[in-house]
Design a protein around this motif. Structure first.
Motif, PDB file in Angstrom:
ATOM      1  N   ARG A 107       0.847  -1.184   0.000  1.00  0.00           N
ATOM      2  CA  ARG A 107       0.000   0.000   0.000  1.00  0.00           C
ATOM      3  C   ARG A 107       0.887   1.241   0.000  1.00  0.00           C
ATOM      4  O   ARG A 107       2.008   1.200   0.477  1.00  0.00           O
ATOM      5  CB  ARG A 107      -0.899  -0.009   1.237  1.00  0.00           C
ATOM      6  CG  ARG A 107      -1.783  -1.247   1.244  1.00  0.00           C
ATOM      7  CD  ARG A 107      -2.459  -1.444   2.547  1.00  0.00           C
ATOM      8  NE  ARG A 107      -3.583  -0.532   2.700  1.00  0.00           N
ATOM      9  CZ  ARG A 107      -4.476  -0.643   3.675  1.00  0.00           C
ATOM     10  NH1 ARG A 107      -4.381  -1.596   4.568  1.00  0.00           N
ATOM     11  NH2 ARG A 107      -5.464   0.222   3.762  1.00  0.00           N
ATOM     12  N   GLU A 108       0.336   2.313  -0.528  1.00  0.00           N
ATOM     13  CA  GLU A 108       1.101   3.560  -0.571  1.00  0.00           C
ATOM     14  C   GLU A 108       0.166   4.706  -0.243  1.00  0.00           C
ATOM     15  O   GLU A 108      -0.966   4.745  -0.722  1.00  0.00           O
ATOM     16  CB  GLU A 108       1.718   3.751  -1.959  1.00  0.00           C
ATOM     17  CG  GLU A 108       2.733   4.871  -1.998  1.00  0.00           C
ATOM     18  CD  GLU A 108       3.477   4.927  -3.319  1.00  0.00           C
ATOM     19  OE1 GLU A 108       3.276   5.916  -4.052  1.00  0.00           O
ATOM     20  OE2 GLU A 108       4.258   4.001  -3.603  1.00  0.00           O
ATOM     21  N   GLY A 109       0.641   5.613   0.593  1.00  0.00           N
ATOM     22  CA  GLY A 109      -0.191   6.761   0.929  1.00  0.00           C
ATOM     23  C   GLY A 109       0.542   7.750   1.800  1.00  0.00           C
ATOM     24  O   GLY A 109       1.631   7.481   2.311  1.00  0.00           O
ATOM     25  N   LYS A 110      -0.083   8.896   1.964  1.00  0.00           N
ATOM     26  CA  LYS A 110       0.491   9.970   2.784  1.00  0.00           C
ATOM     27  C   LYS A 110       0.177   9.679   4.248  1.00  0.00           C
ATOM     28  O   LYS A 110      -0.978   9.430   4.607  1.00  0.00           O
ATOM     29  CB  LYS A 110      -0.134  11.307   2.357  1.00  0.00           C
ATOM     30  CG  LYS A 110       0.367  12.493   3.121  1.00  0.00           C
ATOM     31  CD  LYS A 110      -0.290  13.752   2.554  1.00  0.00           C
ATOM     32  CE  LYS A 110       0.000  14.960   3.393  1.00  0.00           C
ATOM     33  NZ  LYS A 110      -0.695  16.140   2.862  1.00  0.00           N
ATOM     34  N   LEU A 111       1.203   9.710   5.080  1.00  0.00           N
ATOM     35  CA  LEU A 111       1.038   9.455   6.511  1.00  0.00           C
ATOM     36  C   LEU A 111       0.361  10.660   7.159  1.00  0.00           C
ATOM     37  O   LEU A 111       0.882  11.765   7.133  1.00  0.00           O
ATOM     38  CB  LEU A 111       2.396   9.177   7.166  1.00  0.00           C
ATOM     39  CG  LEU A 111       2.389   8.879   8.655  1.00  0.00           C
ATOM     40  CD1 LEU A 111       1.550   7.646   8.977  1.00  0.00           C
ATOM     41  CD2 LEU A 111       3.813   8.685   9.162  1.00  0.00           C
ATOM     42  N   LEU A 112      -0.829  10.412   7.739  1.00  0.00           N
ATOM     43  CA  LEU A 112      -1.591  11.494   8.363  1.00  0.00           C
ATOM     44  C   LEU A 112      -1.405  11.536   9.870  1.00  0.00           C
ATOM     45  O   LEU A 112      -1.347  12.603  10.464  1.00  0.00           O
ATOM     46  CB  LEU A 112      -3.088  11.338   8.056  1.00  0.00           C
ATOM     47  CG  LEU A 112      -3.496  11.375   6.586  1.00  0.00           C
ATOM     48  CD1 LEU A 112      -5.000  11.161   6.461  1.00  0.00           C
ATOM     49  CD2 LEU A 112      -3.091  12.693   5.944  1.00  0.00           C
ATOM     50  N   ALA A 113      -1.362  10.350  10.506  1.00  0.00           N
ATOM     51  CA  ALA A 113      -1.290  10.309  11.964  1.00  0.00           C
ATOM     52  C   ALA A 113      -0.658   9.002  12.438  1.00  0.00           C
ATOM     53  O   ALA A 113      -0.686   7.994  11.738  1.00  0.00           O
ATOM     54  CB  ALA A 113      -2.694  10.442  12.555  1.00  0.00           C
ATOM     55  N   VAL A 114      -0.094   9.073  13.652  1.00  0.00           N
ATOM     56  CA  VAL A 114       0.528   7.908  14.266  1.00  0.00           C
ATOM     57  C   VAL A 114      -0.063   7.742  15.653  1.00  0.00           C
ATOM     58  O   VAL A 114      -0.078   8.675  16.450  1.00  0.00           O
ATOM     59  CB  VAL A 114       2.061   8.098  14.401  1.00  0.00           C
ATOM     60  CG1 VAL A 114       2.706   6.866  15.013  1.00  0.00           C
ATOM     61  CG2 VAL A 114       2.681   8.416  13.049  1.00  0.00           C
ATOM     62  N   GLY A 115      -0.584   6.538  15.921  1.00  0.00           N
ATOM     63  CA  GLY A 115      -1.114   6.236  17.250  1.00  0.00           C
ATOM     64  C   GLY A 115      -0.198   5.241  17.940  1.00  0.00           C
ATOM     65  O   GLY A 115       0.857   4.888  17.411  1.00  0.00           O
ATOM     66  N   ASN A 116      -0.599   4.778  19.109  1.00  0.00           N
ATOM     67  CA  ASN A 116       0.215   3.817  19.854  1.00  0.00           C
ATOM     68  C   ASN A 116       0.367   2.490  19.123  1.00  0.00           C
ATOM     69  O   ASN A 116       1.397   1.840  19.208  1.00  0.00           O
ATOM     70  CB  ASN A 116      -0.375   3.564  21.244  1.00  0.00           C
ATOM     71  CG  ASN A 116      -0.220   4.774  22.145  1.00  0.00           C
ATOM     72  OD1 ASN A 116       0.688   5.579  21.943  1.00  0.00           O
ATOM     73  ND2 ASN A 116      -1.103   4.916  23.108  1.00  0.00           N
ATOM     74  N   ASP A 117      -0.694   2.082  18.418  1.00  0.00           N
ATOM     75  CA  ASP A 117      -0.631   0.765  17.784  1.00  0.00           C
ATOM     76  C   ASP A 117      -1.080   0.761  16.325  1.00  0.00           C
ATOM     77  O   ASP A 117      -1.261  -0.291  15.732  1.00  0.00           O
ATOM     78  CB  ASP A 117      -1.445  -0.251  18.595  1.00  0.00           C
ATOM     79  CG  ASP A 117      -2.853   0.243  18.901  1.00  0.00           C
ATOM     80  OD1 ASP A 117      -3.250   1.285  18.359  1.00  0.00           O
ATOM     81  OD2 ASP A 117      -3.544  -0.428  19.684  1.00  0.00           O
ATOM     82  N   ALA A 118      -1.253   1.948  15.739  1.00  0.00           N
ATOM     83  CA  ALA A 118      -1.695   2.013  14.337  1.00  0.00           C
ATOM     84  C   ALA A 118      -1.284   3.343  13.716  1.00  0.00           C
ATOM     85  O   ALA A 118      -0.992   4.306  14.419  1.00  0.00           O
ATOM     86  CB  ALA A 118      -3.213   1.844  14.245  1.00  0.00           C
ATOM     87  N   ILE A 119      -1.261   3.346  12.385  1.00  0.00           N
ATOM     88  CA  ILE A 119      -1.013   4.591  11.649  1.00  0.00           C
ATOM     89  C   ILE A 119      -2.219   4.860  10.747  1.00  0.00           C
ATOM     90  O   ILE A 119      -2.964   3.938  10.414  1.00  0.00           O
ATOM     91  CB  ILE A 119       0.278   4.524  10.791  1.00  0.00           C
ATOM     92  CG1 ILE A 119       0.193   3.400   9.746  1.00  0.00           C
ATOM     93  CG2 ILE A 119       1.503   4.384  11.679  1.00  0.00           C
ATOM     94  CD1 ILE A 119       1.337   3.405   8.727  1.00  0.00           C
ATOM     95  N   THR A 120      -2.400   6.112  10.387  1.00  0.00           N
ATOM     96  CA  THR A 120      -3.472   6.482   9.465  1.00  0.00           C
ATOM     97  C   THR A 120      -2.817   7.082   8.225  1.00  0.00           C
ATOM     98  O   THR A 120      -1.987   7.984   8.334  1.00  0.00           O
ATOM     99  CB  THR A 120      -4.414   7.528  10.107  1.00  0.00           C
ATOM    100  OG1 THR A 120      -4.920   6.990  11.323  1.00  0.00           O
ATOM    101  CG2 THR A 120      -5.571   7.854   9.171  1.00  0.00           C
ATOM    102  N   ILE A 121      -3.191   6.529   7.068  1.00  0.00           N
ATOM    103  CA  ILE A 121      -2.662   7.064   5.807  1.00  0.00           C
ATOM    104  C   ILE A 121      -3.817   7.493   4.908  1.00  0.00           C
ATOM    105  O   ILE A 121      -4.952   7.040   5.075  1.00  0.00           O
ATOM    106  CB  ILE A 121      -1.779   6.036   5.042  1.00  0.00           C
ATOM    107  CG1 ILE A 121      -2.594   4.810   4.613  1.00  0.00           C
ATOM    108  CG2 ILE A 121      -0.565   5.658   5.843  1.00  0.00           C
ATOM    109  CD1 ILE A 121      -1.870   3.894   3.623  1.00  0.00           C
ATOM    110  N   GLU A 122      -3.485   8.374   3.981  1.00  0.00           N
ATOM    111  CA  GLU A 122      -4.440   8.779   2.957  1.00  0.00           C
ATOM    112  C   GLU A 122      -3.969   8.107   1.677  1.00  0.00           C
ATOM    113  O   GLU A 122      -2.862   8.371   1.212  1.00  0.00           O
ATOM    114  CB  GLU A 122      -4.408  10.302   2.817  1.00  0.00           C
ATOM    115  CG  GLU A 122      -5.368  10.851   1.773  1.00  0.00           C
ATOM    116  CD  GLU A 122      -5.236  12.365   1.687  1.00  0.00           C
ATOM    117  OE1 GLU A 122      -5.995  13.052   2.385  1.00  0.00           O
ATOM    118  OE2 GLU A 122      -4.361  12.829   0.937  1.00  0.00           O
ATOM    119  N   GLU A 123      -4.785   7.184   1.168  1.00  0.00           N
ATOM    120  CA  GLU A 123      -4.378   6.456  -0.036  1.00  0.00           C
ATOM    121  C   GLU A 123      -5.446   6.554  -1.114  1.00  0.00           C
ATOM    122  O   GLU A 123      -6.610   6.789  -0.836  1.00  0.00           O
ATOM    123  CB  GLU A 123      -4.065   4.989   0.293  1.00  0.00           C
ATOM    124  CG  GLU A 123      -5.213   4.176   0.824  1.00  0.00           C
ATOM    125  CD  GLU A 123      -4.817   2.750   1.198  1.00  0.00           C
ATOM    126  OE1 GLU A 123      -3.900   2.190   0.578  1.00  0.00           O
ATOM    127  OE2 GLU A 123      -5.460   2.201   2.102  1.00  0.00           O
TER     128      GLU A 123
END
Length: 154
Positions: A107-123
């Motif tokens: 998967r490829e996308g812009k990193l929006l946020a980082v949590g303790n156990d997950a990341i959020t990307i815009e893909e």
């Protein structure tokens, strides 16, 4: 105590008064190559790399931790080095990442946020016969096998 443990202690000791710096990894390879990767929330300057290298080298020699010839290499992770710590993800918010997951998906996308156990990307999701959609996706860190920053020369 093994070489990697001792080097980890020495690096942590040297950067204890620099909260923006952090140890990424220590690897002692057969053949005597000792590679230490250190990074910083705002990067790491050559002066810090040199200071860490001297500190580690001095103590390894003084304590005779490694009895054979070895090569000590202290640096920051290269741009092609996969991210391994949540702190490295935080440093790269806003950049495009290439992510491999345990199922073998890429998967490829812009990193929006980082949590303790997950990341959020815009893909961008493309399905046959449909218009491409930009979506936010949450990816658990424990499902990620490799993440690299995508370098764009546009």
């Amino acid at each position: 105590m093994n070489v990697e443990q001792r080097v980890t202690e020495l690096v942590e000791e040297k950067i204890a008064d620099k909260p923006d710096l952090f140890l990424v990894s220590v690897k002692y390879n057969p053949g005597g190559k000792l590679v230490v990767l250190v990074d910083g929330d705002n990067g790491i300057g050559i002066d810090n790399v040199v200071a860490i290298s001297r500190h580690v080298g001095f103590h390894l020699e003084e304590e005779n931790v490694i009895e054979t010839a070895y090569n000590l290499e202290v640096s920051s992770p290269g741009i092609d080095t996969p991210l391994s710590l949540p702190r490295q993800y935080t440093k790269n918010v806003g950049r495009t990442l290439s992510i491999k997951t345990g199922e073998g998906n890429k998967r490829e996308g812009k990193l929006l946020a980082v949590g303790n156990d997950a990341i959020t990307i815009e893909e961008t999701i493309r399905e046959k016969g449909k218009k491409a959609q930009v979506v936010e996706s949450v990816i658990p860190l424990n499902q990620i096998t490799e993440t690299k920053v995508v370098i764009s020369f546009k």
